[in-house]
Design an enzyme around this catalytic site. Structure first.
Site, PDB file in Angstrom:
ATOM      1  N   CYS A   1       0.854  -1.189   0.000  1.00  0.00           N
ATOM      2  CA  CYS A   1       0.000   0.000   0.000  1.00  0.00           C
ATOM      3  C   CYS A   1       0.897   1.248   0.000  1.00  0.00           C
ATOM      4  O   CYS A   1       1.643   1.469  -0.942  1.00  0.00           O
ATOM      5  CB  CYS A   1      -0.957  -0.041   1.178  1.00  0.00           C
ATOM      6  SG  CYS A   1      -2.215   1.261   1.148  1.00  0.00           S
TER       7      CYS A   1
ATOM      8  N   ASP B   1      -9.317  -3.649  -6.966  1.00  0.00           N
ATOM      9  CA  ASP B   1      -8.707  -2.425  -6.428  1.00  0.00           C
ATOM     10  C   ASP B   1      -8.709  -1.346  -7.519  1.00  0.00           C
ATOM     11  O   ASP B   1      -7.670  -0.996  -8.079  1.00  0.00           O
ATOM     12  CB  ASP B   1      -7.287  -2.736  -5.966  1.00  0.00           C
ATOM     13  CG  ASP B   1      -6.655  -1.596  -5.177  1.00  0.00           C
ATOM     14  OD1 ASP B   1      -7.337  -0.586  -4.922  1.00  0.00           O
ATOM     15  OD2 ASP B   1      -5.471  -1.720  -4.825  1.00  0.00           O
TER      16      ASP B   1
ATOM     17  N   HIS C   1      -7.795  -4.586  -2.661  1.00  0.00           N
ATOM     18  CA  HIS C   1      -6.641  -3.897  -2.102  1.00  0.00           C
ATOM     19  C   HIS C   1      -6.275  -4.573  -0.778  1.00  0.00           C
ATOM     20  O   HIS C   1      -7.139  -5.036  -0.046  1.00  0.00           O
ATOM     21  CB  HIS C   1      -6.997  -2.423  -1.863  1.00  0.00           C
ATOM     22  CG  HIS C   1      -5.845  -1.582  -1.425  1.00  0.00           C
ATOM     23  ND1 HIS C   1      -4.915  -1.083  -2.300  1.00  0.00           N
ATOM     24  CD2 HIS C   1      -5.467  -1.157  -0.192  1.00  0.00           C
ATOM     25  CE1 HIS C   1      -4.016  -0.376  -1.637  1.00  0.00           C
ATOM     26  NE2 HIS C   1      -4.327  -0.406  -0.355  1.00  0.00           N
TER      27      HIS C   1
END
Length: 272
Positions: free
Chosen positions: A163, A210, A241
């Site tokens: 991330c 995502d 995600h």
């Protein structure tokens, strides 16, 4: 399998830094390095577990504490405070996590002291999304330190991030010419100017669902190809995600298993 783990402090250009390190206790050093770059939640138990997994694969694995200031966490960013925010957010539907109105309505149901602490920590954590230049400097300081560190001196260094950390893994590749390789897990991608300065191979992993991250993937793929850079990637069907984080509801075991195998194969190629 015995690991040697410890938090170490080092100083680079007059600034103190904090670093979680892990390695096989019986491995002969120096060792090639995998830098594990945190999610937005810091060097929490999940990131330390990932670091230990890379250590078990035979690397000196390190996780820089990007929330540390002069080698120490501010009160609002201690692991305990961040865990309280995570626990609070888990009581909300995911769309409310970044919906200020919905989040504030839920906060109003908390006792006054808890409400103010949660609000302050949430704000300080997510403020780091606007501090990438400063975070990148901390990572570059870690690279410089590891180049001369007794346990890794003379060995290759690569990075992986998740991330926020995925985006920083790419930025590190764009900023450090001698980085051996960079892995990005569902992190924000680079523009053409940043792509131009990448010297190492890049590996990427993304979840099909995502949409926010994946919207920029075609442009990044094109930029890497035009600049003749090495980039291989996977987009996993049915994965969200943060699919690799086995402490969250988005965890996708099939995608994670494949991504882990490919990540280890990549590091074996670029580091050994």
């Amino acid at each position: 399998m015995s690991l040697q783990t410890e938090w170490i402090h080092f100083e680079q250009d007059g600034v103190k830094h904090r670093l979680y390190t892990s390695r096989l206790a019986r491995a002969k050093t120096p060792l090639p390095v995998v830098i594990v770059i945190q999610e937005i939640w810091g060097t929490d138990a999940h990131i330390r577990d990932l670091t230990d997994r890379f250590a078990k694969a035979g690397y000196l694995a390190v996780a820089p504490d990007l929330f540390a200031v002069e080698g120490k966490r501010p009160e609002t960013l201690t692991e305990e405070r961040i865990e309280q925010v995570k626990a609070f957010l888990e009581t909300l539907p995911p769309p409310a996590w970044h919906d200020a109105q919905a989040r504030e309505a839920a906060l109003e149901q908390q006792p006054p002291k808890a409400r103010e602490e949660l609000r302050a920590t949430y704000a300080d954590v997510f403020a780091h999304l606007k501090l990438f230049p400063q975070l990148l400097e901390k990572l570059k300081a870690a690279v410089s330190f590891l180049e001369g560190y007794a346990l890794s001196k003379g060995q290759k260094i690569a990075s992986t991030g998740y991330c926020m950390g995925g985006a920083l893994s790419l930025q590190l590749a764009s900023s450090v010419p001698n980085l051996a390789g960079s892995v990005v897990y569902y992190g924000h991608l680079l523009n053409k100017e940043q792509v131009a300065t990448i010297e190492c191979p890049v590996l990427g992993f993304f979840g099909e669902l995502d949409a926010k991250i994946n919207a920029h993937l075609p442009e990044f793929v094109s930029a890497m190809k035009e600049a003749d850079k090495s980039f291989t990637y996977e987009v996993y069907e049915g994965a969200h995600h943060a699919f690799f984080n086995d402490t969250r509801g988005a965890y996708h075991v099939k995608a994670s298993r494949d991504a882990w195998e490919k990540t280890l194969a990549f590091f074996k190629q670029v580091l050994v």
